[in-house]
Design a protein around this motif. Structure first.
Motif, PDB file in Angstrom:
ATOM      1  N   ASP A   1       3.477   3.078   4.967  1.00  0.00           N
ATOM      2  CA  ASP A   1       3.438   4.317   5.740  1.00  0.00           C
ATOM      3  C   ASP A   1       2.205   5.146   5.440  1.00  0.00           C
ATOM      4  N   TRP A   2       1.815   5.251   4.216  1.00  0.00           N
ATOM      5  CA  TRP A   2       0.670   6.086   3.850  1.00  0.00           C
ATOM      6  C   TRP A   2      -0.025   5.467   2.632  1.00  0.00           C
TER       7      TRP A   2
ATOM      8  N   MET B   1       6.831   3.518   1.637  1.00  0.00           N
ATOM      9  CA  MET B   1       6.005   4.730   1.567  1.00  0.00           C
ATOM     10  C   MET B   1       4.615   4.442   1.016  1.00  0.00           C
ATOM     11  N   MET B   2       4.566   3.651  -0.042  1.00  0.00           N
ATOM     12  CA  MET B   2       3.287   3.471  -0.737  1.00  0.00           C
ATOM     13  C   MET B   2       2.412   2.393  -0.088  1.00  0.00           C
TER      14      MET B   2
END
Lengths: 454, 176
Positions: B81-82, B77-78
């Motif tokens: 992905d974004w 996530m960190m």
């Protein structure tokens, strides 16, 4: 081989047999509620209702209903959150840490203490959720759920998010630990009950049959859960303290916070266990199981943790001075002699001086004095959270933005709501669930009851 | 005579007598179906010859799963992905992932192990227990002997073995 001690105080008095244990503890669940219980429930429901108005108003109007301002952005909400989480800690400490240390005296109090943990964590978790302003969308902000509205993921750099994971793990693991302990006792009640009660307790008992194989697995589960929950106890309040310690606010930015918060949590938790146990043992006539010995041992934990907390207060002051940072030094002088001096000195009196009275055996074995001091400690610990949060915030780096915090009726009301919720849940638990772990207590009847130690 | 239906039950008052009785009964060649107690009796697994539970292994494996999932989730996530710089911090600094990783390790280890415990012990909501004696959850220990398993022995001699091992009562129980 039977081992009995002639030097240790018996943990169960009154010459109880196994049958007496079942009878004494099931009595409350099976009988009609007492007047005291009904009155208590009415008062709790009253608090829940009155406080509910403040909660409804806060949800309807927003957190502008509270006394927060631009300078003091956290006040009673986070004070209450940290206070309630702290109270929860004693339950896990008693059931997990004392289990690992093989402290048998935990057996009479662990069930109620774990229930207290669960209800306290429910009350605690309410505050961060409400103070987000729009709690109905809170799940999207707090949990790593994919969504299409904006910043796609939660921020794993933020201690506030760590809190979400810490509190939810703590809550769910404590709940499971508590429930597993309840299963054999539900089976006991099932086997004594008839009719609808038999079906309800039968469903709750999960089909427990008391087989040696199941007991053996059950004991492994309890031991491993205790091993898992022990670092959890330390981690939860450590992470709560990170909410402050990782910031740059003078008065919060300190490395002593994690251990100091954990000690404070256990301190306040034990005080609340004492408050509840003293009432419960009297109300439900459980004096033979929760003895003066139990109360004395809990008071000793209070002396230890109270002293750790006291040393932490003094160390904080010393380090503020020693750091040579003017803002840090000012924050601490302001705590003691600024506009909130009364809160600081209430905290010092309640938390540092009063628990030291337990060094006197007469005081720590007195039910009335213990009850009063347990309330004093709870009040003191609330002030500790308030002092840390509000006094550090109200004097900003810019004197032009210095401000004071005054609670509104909604602040008081929401706090009252959590009291109503906590005591309502606890009273329902105490009536419908066995408050003492019968199976565990039965396992020590032969070695630690008055009958054998005489 | 079908297996797991007709039992002879020895009722014991005291856990030390019970432990002694289990050894005696097993020595006399009788196969014990199961022993039921109102509380955990220490040392009973040894005398019954039970193997050590594998639950610690289950807990460990689920814990490892929790650790891996937590680290994968956070790094994905960190970092991928974004990726976003927040407060000047690195996209994916390992130390900040420690608290969440720890919590998920504990969470999965606890829930996984408890799940395995429930399944292996056949415990479930509304689960129906086979009650050999209502006093098992109160104050009596019960040793159950399956007649079908011990069909080489007469009922009377089984009763005699139980009585001589210290049972305060010997009863019969049949299940449909």
């Amino acid at each position: 081989m039977q081992v009995t001690s002639s030097v240790r105080e018996p943990l169960i008095t009154g010459g109880k047999t196994l049958k007496d244990v079942t009878h004494d503890i099931s009595r409350q669940v099976e009988g009609k509620p007492s007047i005291g219980w009904i009155l208590g429930l009415l008062v709790s429901l009253g608090a829940l209702g009155l406080g509910g108005l403040a909660l409804a108003a806060t949800l309807w109007e927003g957190i502008g209903m509270w006394g927060l301002n631009k300078t003091v952005g956290w006040a009673w909400d986070i004070t209450n959150f940290v206070w309630w989480v702290g109270i929860g800690h004693a339950g896990t400490l008693i059931s997990a840490v004392l289990l690992l240390f093989r402290q048998k005296w935990r057996m009479a109090i662990n069930r109620a203490a774990e229930a207290m943990t669960i209800f306290a964590v429910i009350c605690a978790a309410m505050f961060p959720v409400i103070h987000m302003g729009r709690p109905w969308v809170g799940a999207y902000w707090a949990l790593p759920l994919p969504n299409t509205w904006g910043s796609l993921w939660v921020n794993f750099n933020s201690p506030l998010l760590w809190d979400v994971f810490a509190i939810s793990t703590y809550f769910s693991v404590s709940l499971v630990f508590w429930y597993i302990g309840l299963i054999p006792d539900f089976a006991t009640i099932r086997d004594r009950a008839t009719g609808i009660r038999k079906s309800i307790y039968g469903a709750l008992a999960f089909g427990w049959d008391g087989a040696a194989k199941t007991w053996s697995r059950y004991e492994s589960v309890a031991l491993i859960l205790a091993g898992l929950a022990t670092p959890l106890v330390l981690s939860v309040h450590t992470i709560v303290s990170f909410d402050f310690a990782t910031s740059v606010i003078p008065g919060w930015h300190t490395t002593i916070f994690p251990p100091y918060f954990v000690a404070g949590a256990i301190f306040s938790g034990f005080a609340m266990v004492l408050t509840l146990m003293i009432i419960t043992r009297k109300l439900f006539k459980l004096e033979d199981y929760i003895t003066i010995g139990h109360i004395e041992l809990m008071n000793i934990v209070i002396i230890i943790t109270g002293s750790i907390v006291g040393i932490a207060y003094i160390t904080e002051f010393f380090i503020a001075w020693y750091s040579g940072v003017a803002a840090e030094q000012y924050a601490f002088v302001n705590r003691a002699f600024g506009p909130y001096w009364w809160a600081y000195w209430s905290m010092m009196t309640c938390n540092v001086i009063s628990p030291q009275l337990f060094w006197f055996k007469k005081i720590r074995t007195s039910i009335v004095l213990t009850f009063i001091l347990s309330l004093v400690v709870n009040i003191g610990m609330w002030f500790e959270r308030f002092v840390i949060i509000v006094t550090s915030l109200h004097r900003d780096f810019l004197p032009s933005s210095w401000a004071m915090f005054y609670p509104t009726w909604a602040d008081v009301g929401v706090y009252l709501f959590t009291f109503g919720l906590f005591f309502t849940l606890f009273l329902l638990f105490a009536k419908f669930f066995p408050v003492i772990n019968m199976a565990e207590v039965k396992s020590i009847v032969k070695s630690s009851s008055e009958k054998v130690t005489k | 005579m079908e297996r797991d239906k007709n039992f002879i039950l020895g009722v014991y008052e005291d856990e030390d007598v019970l432990l002694d009785a289990i050894t005696k009964v097993r020595k006399s060649g009788v196969k014990i179906h199961e022993v039921y107690s109102p509380f955990p009796v220490h040392g009973i697994d040894d005398v019954l010859g039970y193997k050590r539970s594998k639950l610690p292994i289950a807990a460990f494996l689920f814990g490892i799963l929790g650790t891996s999932l937590a680290l994968l989730m956070q790094f994905y996530m960190m970092k991928f992905d974004w990726p976003m710089i927040i407060g000047g911090k690195d996209f994916a600094g390992f130390p900040v992932f420690v608290p969440v990783t720890f919590e998920l390790t504990v969470l999965l280890a606890a829930f996984g192990m408890v799940g395995v415990f429930f399944v292996s012990s056949n415990l479930k909501p509304w689960g129906q227990a086979r009650i050999f004696d209502l006093r098992i959850t109160d104050d009596k220990h019960v040793m159950a002997i399956d007649l079908a398993v011990n069909n080489s022995m007469e009922e009377e001699s089984l009763e005699e073995v139980l009585k001589s091992s210290g049972a305060s009562e010997v009863n019969k129980k049949s299940f449909e």
